[in-house]
Motif scaffolding. Structure first.
Motif, PDB file in Angstrom:
ATOM      1  N   GLU A  47       0.930  -1.143  -0.017  1.00  0.00           N
ATOM      2  CA  GLU A  47       0.116   0.165   0.039  1.00  0.00           C
ATOM      3  C   GLU A  47       0.982   1.206   0.007  1.00  0.00           C
ATOM      4  O   GLU A  47       0.502   2.129  -0.849  1.00  0.00           O
ATOM      5  CB  GLU A  47      -0.904  -0.010   1.066  1.00  0.00           C
ATOM      6  CG  GLU A  47      -2.232  -0.938   0.997  1.00  0.00           C
ATOM      7  CD  GLU A  47      -3.016  -1.060   2.263  1.00  0.00           C
ATOM      8  OE1 GLU A  47      -2.651  -0.296   3.295  1.00  0.00           O
ATOM      9  OE2 GLU A  47      -3.876  -1.971   2.494  1.00  0.00           O
ATOM     10  N   LEU A  48       1.724   1.264   0.779  1.00  0.00           N
ATOM     11  CA  LEU A  48       2.892   2.510   0.894  1.00  0.00           C
ATOM     12  C   LEU A  48       3.457   2.624  -0.303  1.00  0.00           C
ATOM     13  O   LEU A  48       3.611   3.669  -0.933  1.00  0.00           O
ATOM     14  CB  LEU A  48       3.783   2.308   1.939  1.00  0.00           C
ATOM     15  CG  LEU A  48       3.163   2.513   3.553  1.00  0.00           C
ATOM     16  CD1 LEU A  48       4.124   2.311   4.402  1.00  0.00           C
ATOM     17  CD2 LEU A  48       2.705   3.904   3.509  1.00  0.00           C
ATOM     18  N   ASN A  49       4.090   1.302  -1.129  1.00  0.00           N
ATOM     19  CA  ASN A  49       4.622   1.765  -2.284  1.00  0.00           C
ATOM     20  C   ASN A  49       3.688   2.026  -3.422  1.00  0.00           C
ATOM     21  O   ASN A  49       4.271   3.035  -4.060  1.00  0.00           O
ATOM     22  CB  ASN A  49       5.253   0.015  -2.735  1.00  0.00           C
ATOM     23  CG  ASN A  49       6.315   0.269  -3.782  1.00  0.00           C
ATOM     24  OD1 ASN A  49       6.773   1.215  -4.049  1.00  0.00           O
ATOM     25  ND2 ASN A  49       6.204  -0.636  -4.528  1.00  0.00           N
ATOM     26  N   ASP A  50       2.493   1.750  -3.284  1.00  0.00           N
ATOM     27  CA  ASP A  50       1.523   2.310  -4.222  1.00  0.00           C
ATOM     28  C   ASP A  50       1.066   3.875  -4.131  1.00  0.00           C
ATOM     29  O   ASP A  50       1.338   4.470  -5.168  1.00  0.00           O
ATOM     30  CB  ASP A  50       0.285   1.400  -4.347  1.00  0.00           C
ATOM     31  CG  ASP A  50      -0.765   1.855  -5.133  1.00  0.00           C
ATOM     32  OD1 ASP A  50      -0.522   1.770  -6.251  1.00  0.00           O
ATOM     33  OD2 ASP A  50      -1.854   2.185  -4.913  1.00  0.00           O
ATOM     34  N   ARG A  51       1.298   4.323  -2.887  1.00  0.00           N
ATOM     35  CA  ARG A  51       1.052   5.393  -2.548  1.00  0.00           C
ATOM     36  C   ARG A  51       2.177   6.505  -2.983  1.00  0.00           C
ATOM     37  O   ARG A  51       2.005   7.342  -3.638  1.00  0.00           O
ATOM     38  CB  ARG A  51       0.819   5.786  -1.022  1.00  0.00           C
ATOM     39  CG  ARG A  51      -0.649   5.375  -0.712  1.00  0.00           C
ATOM     40  CD  ARG A  51      -1.008   5.690   0.741  1.00  0.00           C
ATOM     41  NE  ARG A  51      -0.415   6.665   1.102  1.00  0.00           N
ATOM     42  CZ  ARG A  51      -0.334   6.697   2.700  1.00  0.00           C
ATOM     43  NH1 ARG A  51      -0.575   5.883   3.565  1.00  0.00           N
ATOM     44  NH2 ARG A  51       0.214   7.959   3.077  1.00  0.00           N
ATOM     45  N   TYR A  52       3.253   5.790  -2.783  1.00  0.00           N
ATOM     46  CA  TYR A  52       4.696   6.504  -3.331  1.00  0.00           C
ATOM     47  C   TYR A  52       4.743   6.642  -4.629  1.00  0.00           C
ATOM     48  O   TYR A  52       5.057   7.773  -5.371  1.00  0.00           O
ATOM     49  CB  TYR A  52       5.838   5.740  -2.968  1.00  0.00           C
ATOM     50  CG  TYR A  52       7.136   6.203  -3.417  1.00  0.00           C
ATOM     51  CD1 TYR A  52       7.882   7.397  -2.833  1.00  0.00           C
ATOM     52  CD2 TYR A  52       7.864   5.391  -4.103  1.00  0.00           C
ATOM     53  CE1 TYR A  52       8.895   7.883  -3.583  1.00  0.00           C
ATOM     54  CE2 TYR A  52       8.886   5.790  -4.929  1.00  0.00           C
ATOM     55  CZ  TYR A  52       9.414   6.961  -4.374  1.00  0.00           C
ATOM     56  OH  TYR A  52      10.713   7.621  -4.976  1.00  0.00           O
ATOM     57  N   MET A  53       4.478   5.541  -5.396  1.00  0.00           N
ATOM     58  CA  MET A  53       4.498   5.305  -6.994  1.00  0.00           C
ATOM     59  C   MET A  53       3.620   6.726  -7.554  1.00  0.00           C
ATOM     60  O   MET A  53       3.853   7.198  -8.304  1.00  0.00           O
ATOM     61  CB  MET A  53       4.201   4.240  -7.504  1.00  0.00           C
ATOM     62  CG  MET A  53       5.328   3.218  -7.251  1.00  0.00           C
ATOM     63  SD  MET A  53       7.010   3.638  -7.637  1.00  0.00           S
ATOM     64  CE  MET A  53       6.773   3.314  -9.269  1.00  0.00           C
TER      65      MET A  53
END
Length: 181
Positions: A47-53
């Protein structure tokens, strides 16, 4: 009968083994099973990686949009400034066309016109040529008069009244011409 019992036992044993393998292979597939701490952390990481991207993509789009806007504003400001000083260029052209007895005066006007030309060139301004006999192009020429002239072809420029100017892809002023039909 023993063969029938032994076949049944083998089937029961294989079924039990298959069920045990399925349970051990996919414990997370059970709807009432609680996810492990590792699975929770993995989900949070995704989830955090998706938000970052997504945030990185939004920033990149913002940066590109601001750069385009900056270029548009710069081109607009340059066009307005050039439009304001083009009448000075026209007056210098008219002064050069006039005959004068004072050679020093004429030399001074020529020097000023050359300096003005080099300043326009350094700004990336291009003069739109409108030589007599050239083909009329409505994107860069403004026909203000029409004349019948057999010596010139169809839609040819007969005379140029005022030069046109282009800055990059933007037409600052179209050339004012007389066209032969």
């Amino acid at each position: 009968m023993e063969t029938k019992d032994s076949v049944e036992q083998e089937l029961v044993q294989e079924t039990a083994e298959t069920a045990a393998e399925q349970e051990s292979a996919a414990p997370a597939e059970q709807p009432d099973a609680e996810p492990t701490a590792e699975q929770k952390l993995q989900q949070q990481l995704e989830e955090l990686n998706d938000r970052y991207m997504r945030m990185a993509a939004e920033y990149d789009n913002f940066r590109k949009r601001v750069a385009k806007e900056r270029e548009r504003i710069r081109a607009e400001a340059t066009g307005k400034a050039l439009s304001a000083i083009l009448p000075i260029y026209d007056n210098l052209e008219r002064a050069l066309a006039q005959e004068t007895a004072d050679a020093e005066y004429k030399k001074g006007v020529e020097m000023t016109a050359r300096q003005f030309d080099s300043a326009l060139e350094s700004l990336g301004v291009e003069i739109i040529t409108a030589e007599p006999g050239a083909a009329f192009d409505p994107t860069v020429h403004n026909a203000v008069m029409h004349v019948e002239d057999e010596s010139l072809g169809e839609s040819c420029i007969a005379e140029c009244f005022q030069k046109g100017f282009r800055h990059g892809d933007t037409i600052i002023r179209t050339a004012m011409v007389k066209v032969a039909n």
